[in-house]
Design a protein around this motif. Structure first.
Motif, PDB file in Angstrom:
ATOM      1  N   VAL A 188       0.726  11.677  -2.552  1.00 37.16           N
ATOM      2  CA  VAL A 188       2.004  11.760  -3.258  1.00 37.16           C
ATOM      3  C   VAL A 188       2.899  10.595  -2.851  1.00 37.16           C
ATOM      4  O   VAL A 188       2.622   9.874  -1.893  1.00 37.16           O
ATOM      5  CB  VAL A 188       2.720  13.102  -2.968  1.00 37.16           C
ATOM      6  CG1 VAL A 188       1.924  14.273  -3.525  1.00 37.16           C
ATOM      7  CG2 VAL A 188       2.976  13.277  -1.489  1.00 37.16           C
ATOM      8  N   SER A 189       3.989  10.413  -3.583  1.00 35.00           N
ATOM      9  CA  SER A 189       4.955   9.352  -3.293  1.00 35.00           C
ATOM     10  C   SER A 189       5.440   9.463  -1.853  1.00 35.00           C
ATOM     11  O   SER A 189       5.610  10.557  -1.326  1.00 35.00           O
ATOM     12  CB  SER A 189       6.163   9.451  -4.230  1.00 35.00           C
ATOM     13  OG  SER A 189       5.763   9.280  -5.560  1.00 35.00           O
ATOM     14  N   GLY A 190       5.677   8.304  -1.246  1.00 29.17           N
ATOM     15  CA  GLY A 190       6.161   8.276   0.129  1.00 29.17           C
ATOM     16  C   GLY A 190       5.069   8.057   1.152  1.00 29.17           C
ATOM     17  O   GLY A 190       5.344   7.683   2.287  1.00 29.17           O
ATOM     18  N   GLY A 234     -13.255   3.895   5.056  1.00 27.92           N
ATOM     19  CA  GLY A 234     -13.488   3.562   6.462  1.00 27.92           C
ATOM     20  C   GLY A 234     -13.097   2.161   6.877  1.00 27.92           C
ATOM     21  O   GLY A 234     -13.337   1.763   8.013  1.00 27.92           O
ATOM     22  N   ARG A 235     -12.508   1.393   5.972  1.00 29.18           N
ATOM     23  CA  ARG A 235     -12.087   0.018   6.282  1.00 29.18           C
ATOM     24  C   ARG A 235     -10.576  -0.112   6.112  1.00 29.18           C
ATOM     25  O   ARG A 235      -9.953   0.675   5.399  1.00 29.18           O
ATOM     26  CB  ARG A 235     -12.803  -0.966   5.358  1.00 29.18           C
ATOM     27  CG  ARG A 235     -14.321  -0.951   5.571  1.00 29.18           C
ATOM     28  CD  ARG A 235     -15.054  -1.888   4.669  1.00 29.18           C
ATOM     29  NE  ARG A 235     -14.624  -3.272   4.898  1.00 29.18           N
ATOM     30  CZ  ARG A 235     -14.897  -4.264   4.057  1.00 29.18           C
ATOM     31  NH1 ARG A 235     -15.593  -4.037   2.945  1.00 29.18           N
ATOM     32  NH2 ARG A 235     -14.484  -5.480   4.307  1.00 29.18           N
ATOM     33  N   VAL A 236      -9.980  -1.108   6.759  1.00 28.57           N
ATOM     34  CA  VAL A 236      -8.549  -1.348   6.646  1.00 28.57           C
ATOM     35  C   VAL A 236      -8.205  -1.684   5.196  1.00 28.57           C
ATOM     36  O   VAL A 236      -8.890  -2.494   4.562  1.00 28.57           O
ATOM     37  CB  VAL A 236      -8.114  -2.491   7.589  1.00 28.57           C
ATOM     38  CG1 VAL A 236      -6.648  -2.850   7.374  1.00 28.57           C
ATOM     39  CG2 VAL A 236      -8.350  -2.108   9.041  1.00 28.57           C
ATOM     40  N   TYR A 237      -7.150  -1.060   4.684  1.00 26.27           N
ATOM     41  CA  TYR A 237      -6.743  -1.210   3.289  1.00 26.27           C
ATOM     42  C   TYR A 237      -6.419  -2.649   2.914  1.00 26.27           C
ATOM     43  O   TYR A 237      -5.677  -3.342   3.607  1.00 26.27           O
ATOM     44  CB  TYR A 237      -5.516  -0.340   2.993  1.00 26.27           C
ATOM     45  CG  TYR A 237      -4.847  -0.686   1.680  1.00 26.27           C
ATOM     46  CD1 TYR A 237      -5.345  -0.189   0.482  1.00 26.27           C
ATOM     47  CD2 TYR A 237      -3.746  -1.543   1.638  1.00 26.27           C
ATOM     48  CE1 TYR A 237      -4.744  -0.515  -0.728  1.00 26.27           C
ATOM     49  CE2 TYR A 237      -3.141  -1.874   0.433  1.00 26.27           C
ATOM     50  CZ  TYR A 237      -3.643  -1.357  -0.743  1.00 26.27           C
ATOM     51  OH  TYR A 237      -3.057  -1.690  -1.938  1.00 26.27           O
ATOM     52  N   GLY A 269       0.792  -1.226   0.000  1.00 29.80           N
ATOM     53  CA  GLY A 269       0.000   0.000   0.000  1.00 29.80           C
ATOM     54  C   GLY A 269       0.821   1.271   0.000  1.00 29.80           C
ATOM     55  O   GLY A 269       0.277   2.370   0.093  1.00 29.80           O
ATOM     56  N   ASN A 270       2.150   1.138  -0.100  1.00 31.92           N
ATOM     57  CA  ASN A 270       3.002   2.324  -0.184  1.00 31.92           C
ATOM     58  C   ASN A 270       2.832   2.972  -1.548  1.00 31.92           C
ATOM     59  O   ASN A 270       2.800   2.281  -2.566  1.00 31.92           O
ATOM     60  CB  ASN A 270       4.471   1.945   0.016  1.00 31.92           C
ATOM     61  CG  ASN A 270       4.732   1.416   1.409  1.00 31.92           C
ATOM     62  OD1 ASN A 270       4.432   2.076   2.396  1.00 31.92           O
ATOM     63  ND2 ASN A 270       5.285   0.214   1.490  1.00 31.92           N
ATOM     64  N   VAL A 286      -0.967   7.449   5.573  1.00 36.87           N
ATOM     65  CA  VAL A 286       0.007   7.841   6.590  1.00 36.87           C
ATOM     66  C   VAL A 286       1.126   8.561   5.867  1.00 36.87           C
ATOM     67  O   VAL A 286       1.654   8.066   4.869  1.00 36.87           O
ATOM     68  CB  VAL A 286       0.563   6.606   7.343  1.00 36.87           C
ATOM     69  CG1 VAL A 286       1.671   7.027   8.294  1.00 36.87           C
ATOM     70  CG2 VAL A 286      -0.539   5.886   8.084  1.00 36.87           C
ATOM     71  N   ASN A 287       1.468   9.733   6.366  1.00 36.22           N
ATOM     72  CA  ASN A 287       2.573  10.520   5.827  1.00 36.22           C
ATOM     73  C   ASN A 287       3.454  10.885   7.010  1.00 36.22           C
ATOM     74  O   ASN A 287       3.020  11.623   7.896  1.00 36.22           O
ATOM     75  CB  ASN A 287       2.059  11.767   5.117  1.00 36.22           C
ATOM     76  CG  ASN A 287       3.156  12.502   4.386  1.00 36.22           C
ATOM     77  OD1 ASN A 287       4.194  11.940   4.079  1.00 36.22           O
ATOM     78  ND2 ASN A 287       2.926  13.776   4.099  1.00 36.22           N
ATOM     79  N   ASP A 288       4.655  10.353   7.053  1.00 36.17           N
ATOM     80  CA  ASP A 288       5.526  10.447   8.225  1.00 36.17           C
ATOM     81  C   ASP A 288       4.775   9.825   9.406  1.00 36.17           C
ATOM     82  O   ASP A 288       4.431   8.676   9.353  1.00 36.17           O
ATOM     83  CB  ASP A 288       5.955  11.892   8.486  1.00 36.17           C
ATOM     84  CG  ASP A 288       6.864  12.433   7.381  1.00 36.17           C
ATOM     85  OD1 ASP A 288       7.680  11.650   6.848  1.00 36.17           O
ATOM     86  OD2 ASP A 288       6.747  13.623   7.045  1.00 36.17           O
ATOM     87  N   ASP A 289       4.483  10.577  10.443  1.00 36.54           N
ATOM     88  CA  ASP A 289       3.773  10.038  11.614  1.00 36.54           C
ATOM     89  C   ASP A 289       2.343  10.559  11.696  1.00 36.54           C
ATOM     90  O   ASP A 289       1.729  10.483  12.765  1.00 36.54           O
ATOM     91  CB  ASP A 289       4.513  10.416  12.898  1.00 36.54           C
ATOM     92  CG  ASP A 289       5.844   9.707  13.037  1.00 36.54           C
ATOM     93  OD1 ASP A 289       5.976   8.603  12.482  1.00 36.54           O
ATOM     94  OD2 ASP A 289       6.747  10.252  13.699  1.00 36.54           O
TER      95      ASP A 289
END
Length: 129
Positions: free
Chosen positions: A53-55, A63-66, A36-37, A90-93
Motif C-alpha cells: 500500500v501507499s507509504g 532476493g536482490r536489492v531493488y 522505490g517509494n 519497508v513499512n515504518d521500521d
C-alpha cells in the motif's frame, strides 16, 4: 469509452502496446517514485492483494536489492515464472516480504480499430484555413 467506440475504436489493455515492462500500474497495479517509494497501489491489483500500500518502500526484488530495472525484468519474465514476484518492502521500521502473484508480463493500454467508421482520425485532423 463509449465515445471511442462510436468513433471507430476501442480501448484494449494487453501486452501488444507495451514497450519493455510498460507502466507498472497496468501490470502490478503499482506506482513507485524514483526511490522505490509506493505512491499508489491500485485496489484489487496484484500488488494490493499482496499487501503493498501507499507509504511503503520497495527495497528488494526476488532476493536482490531493488532497482527499477530489476523490477521491470521481473515483470517481463513473469509470463514464464512459476512463482510470484517477491518484493521486500519497508513499512515504518518493519520489513515485510510480499508475494505478488502476477504472470501476465508487461501491459499497456492502446486503441484498436473496430468495425465502425473511423471518425477519430477526422476529429484529429488539423483545420485548414
Amino acid at each position: 469509452t463509449g465515445g471511442l467506440e462510436a468513433a471507430g475504436w476501442h480501448y484494449v489493455l494487453d501486452g501488444a502496446g507495451a514497450r519493455g515492462a510498460g507502466d507498472l500500474e497496468y501490470s502490478l497495479g503499482l506506482e513507485l517514485d524514483g526511490s522505490g517509494n509506493v505512491v499508489d497501489s491500485i485496489v484489487g491489483s496484484p500488488a494490493y492483494k499482496a499487501g503493498i500500500v501507499s507509504g511503503m518502500k520497495v527495497v528488494g526484488v526476488n532476493g536482490r536489492v531493488y532497482t527499477r530495472a530489476l523490477l521491470n525484468d521481473a515483470v517481463v519474465n513473469s509470463k514464464n515464472a512459476s512463482g510470484p514476484i517477491q518484493l521486500l518492502v519497508v513499512n515504518d521500521d518493519y520489513y515485510k516480504t510480499c508475494l505478488v502473484d502476477y504472470h501476465g508480463g508487461p501491459m499497456a493500454p492502446h486503441l484498436v480499430r473496430n468495425n465502425k467508421p473511423d471518425y477519430l482520425d477526422q476529429i484529429l485532423q488539423p483545420l485548414v484555413h
